[in-house]
Design an enzyme around this catalytic site. Structure first.
Site, PDB file in Angstrom:
ATOM      1  N   ASP A 171     -28.864  38.327  19.385  1.00  0.00           N
ATOM      2  CA  ASP A 171     -30.180  38.613  18.800  1.00  0.00           C
ATOM      3  C   ASP A 171     -30.678  39.897  19.410  1.00  0.00           C
ATOM      4  OD1 ASP A 171     -33.231  38.110  18.278  1.00  0.00           O
ATOM      5  OD2 ASP A 171     -32.255  36.372  17.368  1.00  0.00           O
ATOM      6  N   ASP A 180     -42.104  31.139  31.358  1.00  0.00           N
ATOM      7  CA  ASP A 180     -41.636  29.847  30.860  1.00  0.00           C
ATOM      8  C   ASP A 180     -40.164  29.880  30.446  1.00  0.00           C
ATOM      9  OD1 ASP A 180     -42.454  27.249  30.683  1.00  0.00           O
ATOM     10  OD2 ASP A 180     -43.290  27.411  28.657  1.00  0.00           O
ATOM     11  N   HIS A 232     -38.390  38.937  19.220  1.00  0.00           N
ATOM     12  CA  HIS A 232     -37.690  37.945  18.402  1.00  0.00           C
ATOM     13  C   HIS A 232     -36.677  37.168  19.239  1.00  0.00           C
ATOM     14  CE1 HIS A 232     -34.746  36.669  15.232  1.00  0.00           C
ATOM     15  NE2 HIS A 232     -35.811  36.597  14.442  1.00  0.00           N
ATOM     16  N   ASN A 246     -43.449  21.851  33.022  1.00  0.00           N
ATOM     17  CA  ASN A 246     -43.931  22.650  34.155  1.00  0.00           C
ATOM     18  C   ASN A 246     -45.407  22.978  34.018  1.00  0.00           C
ATOM     19  OD1 ASN A 246     -43.664  24.385  32.012  1.00  0.00           O
ATOM     20  ND2 ASN A 246     -42.737  26.051  33.188  1.00  0.00           N
ATOM     21  N   VAL A 250     -44.998  26.441  26.665  1.00  0.00           N
ATOM     22  CA  VAL A 250     -44.355  25.610  25.662  1.00  0.00           C
ATOM     23  C   VAL A 250     -43.215  24.814  26.308  1.00  0.00           C
ATOM     24  CG1 VAL A 250     -44.991  27.118  23.735  1.00  0.00           C
ATOM     25  CG2 VAL A 250     -42.863  27.553  25.006  1.00  0.00           C
ATOM     26  N   TYR A 344     -20.082  32.202   6.517  1.00  0.00           N
ATOM     27  CA  TYR A 344     -18.712  32.192   7.053  1.00  0.00           C
ATOM     28  C   TYR A 344     -18.277  30.751   7.302  1.00  0.00           C
ATOM     29  CZ  TYR A 344     -18.971  37.241   7.786  1.00  0.00           C
ATOM     30  OH  TYR A 344     -19.086  38.597   7.600  1.00  0.00           O
ATOM     31  N   VAL A 361     -19.416  26.870  11.905  1.00  0.00           N
ATOM     32  CA  VAL A 361     -20.687  27.442  11.453  1.00  0.00           C
ATOM     33  C   VAL A 361     -21.628  26.325  10.991  1.00  0.00           C
ATOM     34  CG1 VAL A 361     -21.786  29.038   9.826  1.00  0.00           C
ATOM     35  CG2 VAL A 361     -19.505  29.548  10.756  1.00  0.00           C
ATOM     36  N   SER A 419     -35.040  32.114  11.077  1.00  0.00           N
ATOM     37  CA  SER A 419     -34.758  32.502  12.467  1.00  0.00           C
ATOM     38  C   SER A 419     -35.330  31.501  13.444  1.00  0.00           C
ATOM     39  CB  SER A 419     -35.388  33.863  12.778  1.00  0.00           C
ATOM     40  OG  SER A 419     -34.619  34.903  12.269  1.00  0.00           O
TER      41      SER A 419
END
Ligand SMILES: [Ca+2]
Ligand SMILES: [Ca+2]
Ligand SMILES: [Ca+2]
Ligand SMILES: [Ca+2]
Length: 664
Positions: A171, A180, A232, A246, A250, A344, A361, A419
């Protein structure tokens, strides 16, 4: 007369405990509280803890159990000294009564309920509790969202991932110092920052991964003034593995995992050449160092078919790495319009790379969790309006709208896209791998696709017709069968006590428990204990005979086969029941509604049981006494009551004479 009355008064104090037990120096579990707890499922209806006093013999313990016909299930601590045991009472006896009676026994320091704790890891991460992390919720979690991944159900089952499981994020880069995320970022143990390629993989100082876009070792290139750089990649990483529990930010699907950055997307996107290098980098790392890389997350797409990239993904498949890919945000039917890399298939070989044995995949569409977003006008559980789909080319959907996760600068942001759906599935693959360390990539994929929740909006839109459902791994579905324990042996036999010991299989972990099964004289096996967390067990058999045992491992709701069998002959020493008490005298007391009882005790008695009837009722057990007198209070004035008593030893004696009195 006066003397007799004062003696009874003293007895009254001592015996008040028969009806309403009091506990010195510990808070009382009142009978009503215990009964309510059992009714609510907060305490076991059949199991209780018995703490014996120091120096109490096995015979004394048996005697105490005998008062309520209890059986030892497990010695919890203090073998041979100050024993604490888990015991089981017979059906029909109330837990409140059993505790009240046992508390009276001179060998017993205390008896108390086996409370049932709801076993969970509950996220205290503020954006979990405030309702932002719907993608982690399930139908039965708090907060709840039936269309979430159900990751929180795994956490409730104390499955929060493992630092020994690695995933690659192909990515943008990752803000690896994010408050975090930092604890879950991989560090290459074979590489130092010294200008040398210490591990010989062709990349100098690749301590956290590699930046293929800029061909350098810095996988985070943002700054406080450029927070959009690598946002991203940081966001998808948080969904896979933001640190949970913690109290910060999140929680990822995995609270513990190690994330390797394979950065190939820069500010102007990425190239096929760099994507191939990124895929091969992770495959080579796994092969070079035998690292437990189970999946790569591929929240990217575009371009046409690349045989070279296809070959790289097949190489990853052959190394046992899942390639989890976004279906795309172009609203296309990927069955008719090819979308790469999600289309793929590694079971299809090329002229340069032969097919892998399974399709590594997994293609992921985006699901809505509510109608709040404009992408979700169809409401919760519908396919996001932007999401691509495909009845054969897209496997499942996962939360992909209003997904909250980590972004650079210790920030948190809500993003939309396939994504964002993809890392929920990548996280699930890592979580499953942490639960079942023996599972291979094909089995992990099968577990994820085989547990999807049927979803109306996804029928004809995905191959499974369903959505990611981590909660489906728990409860009735269960995981693969664990391996059977080995080396079961009888360590010793002492009286009626048989001491067992065994070895856990290599796949056992802290969630593994054991069942102990027993048979007598060639009969059939039945389970005598379950949920045993240690690899030993002390059984107390009910009678002499030849006993054989096997043990089974339990993990994730599935049972192993049987261990080897171990047998022992047991001769239980027989102690005759004490003689019946004699000379029972019932006499109305000066105080109203009370009858005093006294009797001549029996040699060897550890206590006495009192039975009562009236003209309209038959004899019933009403309580026990440790001495040879008792006061029965709370009676009806003018009613005649008839009593007998028995002595308790290893067994109960016959009844004494009967004696009657009419309460004032
Ligand atoms: Ca290197
Ligand atoms: Ca180096
Ligand atoms: Ca860089
Ligand atoms: Ca957190």
């Amino acid at each position: 007369m006066k003397k007799y009355a004062s003696a009874l008064a003293a007895v009254l104090l001592a015996l008040s405990a028969v009806v309403a037990p009091t506990h010195a120096q510990r808070p009382a579990d009142s009978a009503a509280d215990v009964a309510q707890a059992v009714a609510d499922g907060r305490a076991s209806a059949t199991e209780l803890l018995i703490q014996f006093r120091p120096g109490v013999s096995a015979d004394d313990q048996r005697n105490a159990r005998g008062w309520v016909n209890a059986q030892r299930k497990e010695l919890l601590r203090g073998r041979g000294t100050v024993e604490l045991e888990l015991a089981v009472i017979p059906p029909g006896l109330s837990m409140a009564d059993a505790i009240a009676v046992l508390t009276q026994h001179p060998a017993v320091a205390f008896a108390e309920p086996n409370w049932i704790y709801t076993h969970h890891d509950t996220s205290n991460d503020p954006h979990f509790t405030d309702g932002s992390l719907w993608g982690m919720y399930g139908a039965d979690t708090a907060p709840a969202n039936a269309f979430g991944s159900g990751a929180a159900t795994a956490w409730e089952n104390v499955e929060t991932g493992s630092s020994s499981v690695l995933v690659g994020v192909i990515d943008e880069g990752i803000n690896y110092n994010h408050e975090d995320l930092a604890a879950n970022i991989w560090t290459n143990p074979y590489e130092q920052v010294d200008g040398v390629d210490n591990d010989g993989n062709g990349y100098v100082d690749d301590v956290r991964g590699w930046d293929f876009a800029n061909n350098d070792s810095s996988v985070y290139d943002g700054s406080s003034k450029r927070l959009s750089i690598d946002a991203h990649g940081t966001h998808v990483s948080g969904t896979i593995g933001a640190v949970g529990g913690n109290g910060i930010g999140v929680a990822g699907v995995n609270w513990n995992v190690r994330i390797i950055s394979a950065k190939f997307l820069g500010t102007n996107g990425g190239t096929t050449a760099n994507a191939i290098k990124a895929v091969d980098y992770l495959t080579d790392l796994k092969l070079l160092h035998d690292l437990n890389i189970v999946a790569t997350n591929n929240s990217w797409g575009g371009g046409g078919y690349s045989q070279a990239l296809h070959d790289a993904i097949i190489r990853g498949a052959k190394a046992g790495i899942l390639f989890i890919a976004a279906a795309g945000n172009s609203t296309t039917n990927n069955d008719t319009t090819n979308s790469y890399p999600s289309n793929y298939n590694t079971t299809i070989g090329t002229g340069t790379e032969s097919a892998a044995g399974f399709d590594a995949v997994i293609a992921v569409a985006a699901l809505c969790g509510s109608s709040a977003s404009s992408y979700c006008s169809g409401g919760a559980g519908t396919l996001a309006s932007f999401s691509s789909y495909g009845a054969t080319t897209v496997d499942l959907a996962a939360p992909g709208v209003s997904v909250y996760s980590t972004t650079p600068g210790n920030r948190y942001s809500s993003y939309n896209g396939t994504s964002m759906a993809t890392p929920h599935v990548t996280g699930a693959a890592a979580l499953y791998a942490s639960m079942y360390a023996d599972s291979n990539a094909g089995e992990i994929k099968q577990a994820i696709l085989g547990s999807t929740a049927p979803t109306a909006s996804l029928v004809g839109k995905t191959a499974t017709g369903g959505r990611l459902n981590i909660a489906g791994w728990f409860g009735s579905i269960g995981g693969p069968a664990p391996d059977a324990p080995t080396s079961l042996s009888v360590l010793s036999v002492s009286g009626a006590d048989v001491s067992l010991d065994w070895d856990a299989a290599a796949d056992a972990d802290s969630s593994t428990t054991f069942n102990v099964l027993r048979k007598l004289n060639g009969g059939s096996y039945s389970t005598i204990a379950s949920g045993v967390s240690d690899t030993d067990y002390l059984d107390t058999v009910p009678a002499s005979g030849t006993y054989c045992y096997v043990v089974q491992a339990m993990k994730g709701g599935s049972s192993s086969g049987n261990s080897n069998e171990a047998c022992a002959g047991v001769t239980v020493p027989v102690t005759p029941a004490p003689a019946a008490p004699t000379n029972l005298v019932a006499q109305a007391m000066t105080a109203k509604k009370q009858i005093g009882l006294s009797w001549t005790g029996s040699a060897g008695a550890a206590g006495y049981r009192i039975y009562r009837k009236t003209a309209t009722t038959s004899f019933a057990y009403i309580g026990s006494a440790s001495g040879t007198s008792a006061v029965n209070s709370g009676l009806n004035s003018g009613v005649m009551y008839t009593y007998y008593v028995t002595a308790m030893g290893t067994a109960e004696s016959g009844p004494s004479n009967e004696s009657s009195a009419t309460a004032r």
